[in-house]
Design a protein around this motif. Structure first.
Motif, PDB file in Angstrom:
ATOM      1  N   TYR A 114      11.432 -15.342  -1.078  1.00 47.94           N
ATOM      2  CA  TYR A 114      12.288 -16.255  -1.840  1.00 47.94           C
ATOM      3  C   TYR A 114      11.441 -17.312  -2.543  1.00 47.94           C
ATOM      4  O   TYR A 114      10.524 -16.944  -3.267  1.00 47.94           O
ATOM      5  CB  TYR A 114      13.398 -16.829  -0.967  1.00 47.94           C
ATOM      6  N   GLU A 115      11.700 -18.584  -2.298  1.00 46.05           N
ATOM      7  CA  GLU A 115      10.986 -19.634  -3.027  1.00 46.05           C
ATOM      8  C   GLU A 115       9.658 -20.018  -2.366  1.00 46.05           C
ATOM      9  O   GLU A 115       9.099 -21.072  -2.649  1.00 46.05           O
ATOM     10  CB  GLU A 115      11.876 -20.869  -3.217  1.00 46.05           C
ATOM     11  N   THR A 116       9.154 -19.159  -1.507  1.00 45.23           N
ATOM     12  CA  THR A 116       7.891 -19.455  -0.829  1.00 45.23           C
ATOM     13  C   THR A 116       6.902 -18.308  -1.022  1.00 45.23           C
ATOM     14  O   THR A 116       7.265 -17.216  -1.455  1.00 45.23           O
ATOM     15  CB  THR A 116       8.088 -19.693   0.687  1.00 45.23           C
ATOM     16  N   LYS A 117       5.671 -18.591  -0.657  1.00 44.62           N
ATOM     17  CA  LYS A 117       4.611 -17.580  -0.700  1.00 44.62           C
ATOM     18  C   LYS A 117       4.439 -16.918   0.658  1.00 44.62           C
ATOM     19  O   LYS A 117       3.471 -16.199   0.876  1.00 44.62           O
ATOM     20  CB  LYS A 117       3.294 -18.225  -1.131  1.00 44.62           C
ATOM     21  N   GLY A 118       5.358 -17.201   1.584  1.00 38.62           N
ATOM     22  CA  GLY A 118       5.300 -16.579   2.899  1.00 38.62           C
ATOM     23  C   GLY A 118       4.734 -17.480   3.976  1.00 38.62           C
ATOM     24  O   GLY A 118       4.516 -18.671   3.765  1.00 38.62           O
ATOM     25  N   PRO A 119       4.491 -16.895   5.154  1.00 35.01           N
ATOM     26  CA  PRO A 119       4.115 -17.686   6.331  1.00 35.01           C
ATOM     27  C   PRO A 119       2.668 -18.144   6.316  1.00 35.01           C
ATOM     28  O   PRO A 119       1.795 -17.508   5.731  1.00 35.01           O
ATOM     29  CB  PRO A 119       4.352 -16.707   7.484  1.00 35.01           C
ATOM     30  N   VAL A 120       2.461 -19.268   7.017  1.00 37.01           N
ATOM     31  CA  VAL A 120       1.121 -19.811   7.238  1.00 37.01           C
ATOM     32  C   VAL A 120       1.074 -20.292   8.689  1.00 37.01           C
ATOM     33  O   VAL A 120       1.909 -21.104   9.098  1.00 37.01           O
ATOM     34  CB  VAL A 120       0.821 -20.992   6.288  1.00 37.01           C
ATOM     35  N   VAL A 121       0.121 -19.777   9.449  1.00 36.73           N
ATOM     36  CA  VAL A 121      -0.071 -20.202  10.830  1.00 36.73           C
ATOM     37  C   VAL A 121      -1.101 -21.329  10.820  1.00 36.73           C
ATOM     38  O   VAL A 121      -2.179 -21.185  10.247  1.00 36.73           O
ATOM     39  CB  VAL A 121      -0.548 -19.032  11.718  1.00 36.73           C
ATOM     40  N   VAL A 122      -0.737 -22.440  11.432  1.00 38.71           N
ATOM     41  CA  VAL A 122      -1.620 -23.610  11.450  1.00 38.71           C
ATOM     42  C   VAL A 122      -1.968 -23.953  12.900  1.00 38.71           C
ATOM     43  O   VAL A 122      -1.075 -24.180  13.711  1.00 38.71           O
ATOM     44  CB  VAL A 122      -0.942 -24.822  10.764  1.00 38.71           C
ATOM     45  N   GLU A 123      -3.249 -23.984  13.178  1.00 44.96           N
ATOM     46  CA  GLU A 123      -3.730 -24.396  14.496  1.00 44.96           C
ATOM     47  C   GLU A 123      -4.264 -25.805  14.373  1.00 44.96           C
ATOM     48  O   GLU A 123      -4.734 -26.215  13.318  1.00 44.96           O
ATOM     49  CB  GLU A 123      -4.820 -23.448  14.976  1.00 44.96           C
ATOM     50  N   GLY A 124      -4.165 -26.550  15.434  1.00 43.03           N
ATOM     51  CA  GLY A 124      -4.711 -27.895  15.425  1.00 43.03           C
ATOM     52  C   GLY A 124      -3.630 -28.956  15.400  1.00 43.03           C
ATOM     53  O   GLY A 124      -2.446 -28.673  15.616  1.00 43.03           O
ATOM     54  N   ASP A 125      -4.045 -30.154  15.128  1.00 41.63           N
ATOM     55  CA  ASP A 125      -3.168 -31.318  15.180  1.00 41.63           C
ATOM     56  C   ASP A 125      -2.373 -31.459  13.889  1.00 41.63           C
ATOM     57  O   ASP A 125      -2.860 -32.054  12.916  1.00 41.63           O
ATOM     58  CB  ASP A 125      -3.998 -32.575  15.445  1.00 41.63           C
ATOM     59  N   ILE A 126      -1.194 -30.917  13.867  1.00 39.20           N
ATOM     60  CA  ILE A 126      -0.343 -30.945  12.668  1.00 39.20           C
ATOM     61  C   ILE A 126      -0.037 -32.377  12.241  1.00 39.20           C
ATOM     62  O   ILE A 126       0.177 -32.649  11.061  1.00 39.20           O
ATOM     63  CB  ILE A 126       0.958 -30.127  12.876  1.00 39.20           C
ATOM     64  N   LEU A 127      -0.037 -33.300  13.187  1.00 37.46           N
ATOM     65  CA  LEU A 127       0.266 -34.693  12.857  1.00 37.46           C
ATOM     66  C   LEU A 127      -0.824 -35.318  11.989  1.00 37.46           C
ATOM     67  O   LEU A 127      -0.544 -36.233  11.217  1.00 37.46           O
ATOM     68  CB  LEU A 127       0.488 -35.510  14.122  1.00 37.46           C
ATOM     69  N   GLN A 128      -2.036 -34.808  12.079  1.00 35.57           N
ATOM     70  CA  GLN A 128      -3.125 -35.257  11.204  1.00 35.57           C
ATOM     71  C   GLN A 128      -3.225 -34.372   9.971  1.00 35.57           C
ATOM     72  O   GLN A 128      -3.372 -34.876   8.856  1.00 35.57           O
ATOM     73  CB  GLN A 128      -4.458 -35.246  11.961  1.00 35.57           C
ATOM     74  N   LEU A 129      -3.124 -33.077  10.154  1.00 29.06           N
ATOM     75  CA  LEU A 129      -3.271 -32.131   9.048  1.00 29.06           C
ATOM     76  C   LEU A 129      -2.211 -32.322   7.960  1.00 29.06           C
ATOM     77  O   LEU A 129      -2.474 -32.100   6.784  1.00 29.06           O
ATOM     78  CB  LEU A 129      -3.194 -30.692   9.577  1.00 29.06           C
ATOM     79  N   ARG A 130      -1.009 -32.759   8.332  1.00 30.64           N
ATOM     80  CA  ARG A 130       0.126 -32.857   7.403  1.00 30.64           C
ATOM     81  C   ARG A 130      -0.113 -33.794   6.230  1.00 30.64           C
ATOM     82  O   ARG A 130       0.632 -33.768   5.258  1.00 30.64           O
ATOM     83  CB  ARG A 130       1.384 -33.288   8.169  1.00 30.64           C
ATOM     84  N   PHE A 131      -1.144 -34.615   6.276  1.00 32.49           N
ATOM     85  CA  PHE A 131      -1.432 -35.531   5.177  1.00 32.49           C
ATOM     86  C   PHE A 131      -2.324 -34.905   4.104  1.00 32.49           C
ATOM     87  O   PHE A 131      -2.583 -35.519   3.078  1.00 32.49           O
ATOM     88  CB  PHE A 131      -2.058 -36.825   5.700  1.00 32.49           C
TER      89      PHE A 131
END
Length: 159
Positions: A114-131
Protein backbone atom coordinates in the motif's frame (compact mmCIF):
# COMPACT_ATOMS: atom_id res chain seq x y z
CA UNK A 1 -3.47 11.93 31.27
CA UNK A 2 -0.35 13.40 29.70
CA UNK A 3 -0.49 16.53 27.53
CA UNK A 4 2.17 17.93 25.20
CA UNK A 5 2.57 19.52 21.77
CA UNK A 6 3.54 17.47 18.72
CA UNK A 7 6.16 18.55 16.17
CA UNK A 8 3.54 20.72 14.42
CA UNK A 9 2.48 22.48 17.63
CA UNK A 10 -0.81 20.57 17.89
CA UNK A 11 -2.10 19.61 21.33
CA UNK A 12 -1.77 15.92 22.15
CA UNK A 13 -3.58 14.28 25.06
CA UNK A 14 -2.43 10.74 25.87
CA UNK A 15 -4.43 8.42 28.15
CA UNK A 16 -3.57 4.86 29.12
CA UNK A 17 -7.19 3.73 28.96
CA UNK A 18 -9.84 2.98 26.38
CA UNK A 19 -12.73 5.33 25.52
CA UNK A 20 -10.75 8.14 27.15
CA UNK A 21 -12.27 10.89 25.01
CA UNK A 22 -15.78 11.88 23.99
CA UNK A 23 -14.63 11.45 20.41
CA UNK A 24 -14.24 7.80 19.34
CA UNK A 25 -10.92 6.52 18.01
CA UNK A 26 -10.98 6.25 14.21
CA UNK A 27 -7.26 5.56 13.74
CA UNK A 28 -4.84 2.95 15.06
CA UNK A 29 -1.13 2.81 15.78
CA UNK A 30 0.49 -0.57 16.43
CA UNK A 31 3.79 -0.79 18.29
CA UNK A 32 5.08 -4.14 17.01
CA UNK A 33 7.85 -6.44 18.03
CA UNK A 34 9.27 -9.46 16.25
CA UNK A 35 11.67 -11.75 18.12
CA UNK A 36 12.65 -8.92 20.45
CA UNK A 37 13.25 -6.36 17.68
CA UNK A 38 11.01 -3.45 16.71
CA UNK A 39 8.94 -4.08 13.60
CA UNK A 40 8.23 -0.92 11.61
CA UNK A 41 7.09 0.03 8.15
CA UNK A 42 8.72 2.48 5.76
CA UNK A 43 6.03 4.96 4.73
CA UNK A 44 6.67 6.30 1.23
CA UNK A 45 6.41 9.95 2.34
CA UNK A 46 6.96 10.02 6.12
CA UNK A 47 9.69 7.40 6.58
CA UNK A 48 10.08 4.76 9.28
CA UNK A 49 7.18 4.39 11.68
CA UNK A 50 5.08 1.78 13.40
CA UNK A 51 2.18 0.50 11.27
CA UNK A 52 -1.20 2.14 11.56
CA UNK A 53 -4.02 3.90 9.77
CA UNK A 54 -7.72 4.54 9.60
CA UNK A 55 -10.45 2.24 10.84
CA UNK A 56 -12.70 1.10 8.01
CA UNK A 57 -16.49 1.07 8.22
CA UNK A 58 -17.79 -1.90 10.23
CA UNK A 59 -14.34 -2.74 11.58
CA UNK A 60 -13.35 -2.89 15.25
CA UNK A 61 -10.20 -1.14 16.44
CA UNK A 62 -8.49 -4.51 16.92
CA UNK A 63 -9.47 -5.67 13.43
CA UNK A 64 -8.14 -2.41 11.98
CA UNK A 65 -4.87 -2.83 13.88
CA UNK A 66 -4.36 -6.37 12.54
CA UNK A 67 -5.29 -5.34 8.99
CA UNK A 68 -2.99 -2.31 8.97
CA UNK A 69 -0.04 -4.36 10.22
CA UNK A 70 -0.62 -6.95 7.49
CA UNK A 71 -1.20 -4.40 4.71
CA UNK A 72 1.87 -2.33 5.55
CA UNK A 73 4.31 -5.10 6.53
CA UNK A 74 2.96 -8.51 5.48
CA UNK A 75 2.99 -9.60 9.13
CA UNK A 76 0.31 -11.47 11.03
CA UNK A 77 -0.17 -10.31 14.60
CA UNK A 78 0.08 -12.87 17.39
CA UNK A 79 -0.63 -11.08 20.67
CA UNK A 80 -2.34 -7.68 20.55
CA UNK A 81 -3.27 -5.38 23.44
CA UNK A 82 -4.77 -1.92 23.35
CA UNK A 83 -2.65 0.14 25.72
CA UNK A 84 -3.66 3.76 25.13
CA UNK A 85 -5.52 6.39 23.16
CA UNK A 86 -4.40 9.81 22.18
CA UNK A 87 -6.17 12.85 20.83
CA UNK A 88 -4.50 15.34 18.51
CA UNK A 89 -6.22 18.70 18.13
CA UNK A 90 -5.84 22.27 16.99
CA UNK A 91 -8.35 25.06 16.45
CA UNK A 92 -9.67 23.44 13.24
CA UNK A 93 -9.88 19.70 13.84
CA UNK A 94 -9.16 16.76 16.10
CA UNK A 95 -8.83 13.00 15.86
CA UNK A 96 -8.32 10.13 18.28
CA UNK A 97 -5.96 7.24 17.68
CA UNK A 98 -5.96 3.93 19.59
CA UNK A 99 -2.50 2.57 20.41
CA UNK A 100 -1.85 -1.16 20.44
CA UNK A 101 1.17 -3.24 21.32
CA UNK A 102 1.63 -6.58 19.65
CA UNK A 103 3.99 -9.35 18.69
CA UNK A 104 4.37 -10.73 15.21
CA UNK A 105 3.57 -14.40 14.60
CA UNK A 106 4.27 -14.79 10.89
CA UNK A 107 5.72 -12.70 8.07
CA UNK A 108 4.65 -13.05 4.45
CA UNK A 109 6.32 -11.38 1.50
CA UNK A 110 3.89 -9.26 -0.50
CA UNK A 111 4.02 -7.48 -3.85
CA UNK A 112 2.03 -4.48 -2.55
CA UNK A 113 2.48 -2.79 0.81
CA UNK A 114 0.00 0.00 0.00
CA UNK A 115 1.44 3.39 0.96
CA UNK A 116 4.63 1.88 2.37
CA UNK A 117 7.79 0.24 1.10
CA UNK A 118 7.23 -2.70 3.44
CA UNK A 119 8.66 -3.88 6.75
CA UNK A 120 11.82 -2.78 8.50
CA UNK A 121 13.22 -4.63 11.51
CA UNK A 122 15.01 -2.30 13.91
CA UNK A 123 17.32 -3.52 16.65
CA UNK A 124 18.56 -1.29 19.40
CA UNK A 125 17.22 1.63 21.36
CA UNK A 126 14.25 2.88 19.35
CA UNK A 127 13.88 5.78 21.78
CA UNK A 128 17.21 7.16 20.53
CA UNK A 129 17.05 5.94 16.93
CA UNK A 130 13.62 7.57 16.31
CA UNK A 131 15.23 11.01 16.00
CA UNK A 132 17.13 10.03 12.84
CA UNK A 133 16.17 11.74 9.58
CA UNK A 134 14.81 8.48 8.15
CA UNK A 135 12.11 8.34 10.86
CA UNK A 136 8.58 9.75 10.54
CA UNK A 137 7.41 12.72 12.57
CA UNK A 138 4.98 10.29 14.23
CA UNK A 139 7.94 8.68 16.00
CA UNK A 140 9.33 11.95 17.37
CA UNK A 141 6.75 13.23 19.86
CA UNK A 142 6.07 11.87 23.34
CA UNK A 143 3.53 9.17 22.36
CA UNK A 144 6.14 6.56 21.45
CA UNK A 145 8.38 6.89 24.54
CA UNK A 146 5.41 7.06 26.91
CA UNK A 147 3.88 3.95 25.33
CA UNK A 148 7.18 2.05 25.42
CA UNK A 149 7.58 3.04 29.08
CA UNK A 150 4.07 1.64 29.68
CA UNK A 151 4.97 -1.61 27.86
CA UNK A 152 8.13 -1.97 29.97
CA UNK A 153 6.38 -1.07 33.22
CA UNK A 154 3.63 -3.64 32.63
CA UNK A 155 6.19 -6.21 31.53
CA UNK A 156 4.39 -7.05 28.33
CA UNK A 157 6.14 -9.89 26.55
CA UNK A 158 8.87 -8.68 24.18
CA UNK A 159 10.23 -11.91 22.65
Amino acid sequence: MKEFLDVFGKKVELAFSTNAFQQAAQHVLVICQYKGSWYLTNHIIRGLEFPGGKVEKGESLKEAACREVYEETGATVDELFQIAEYKVSDENESFVKAVFWGTIKKISTKTNYYETKGPVVVEGDILQLRFGNEYSFIMKDEVIPECIKYIDMHQLKKE
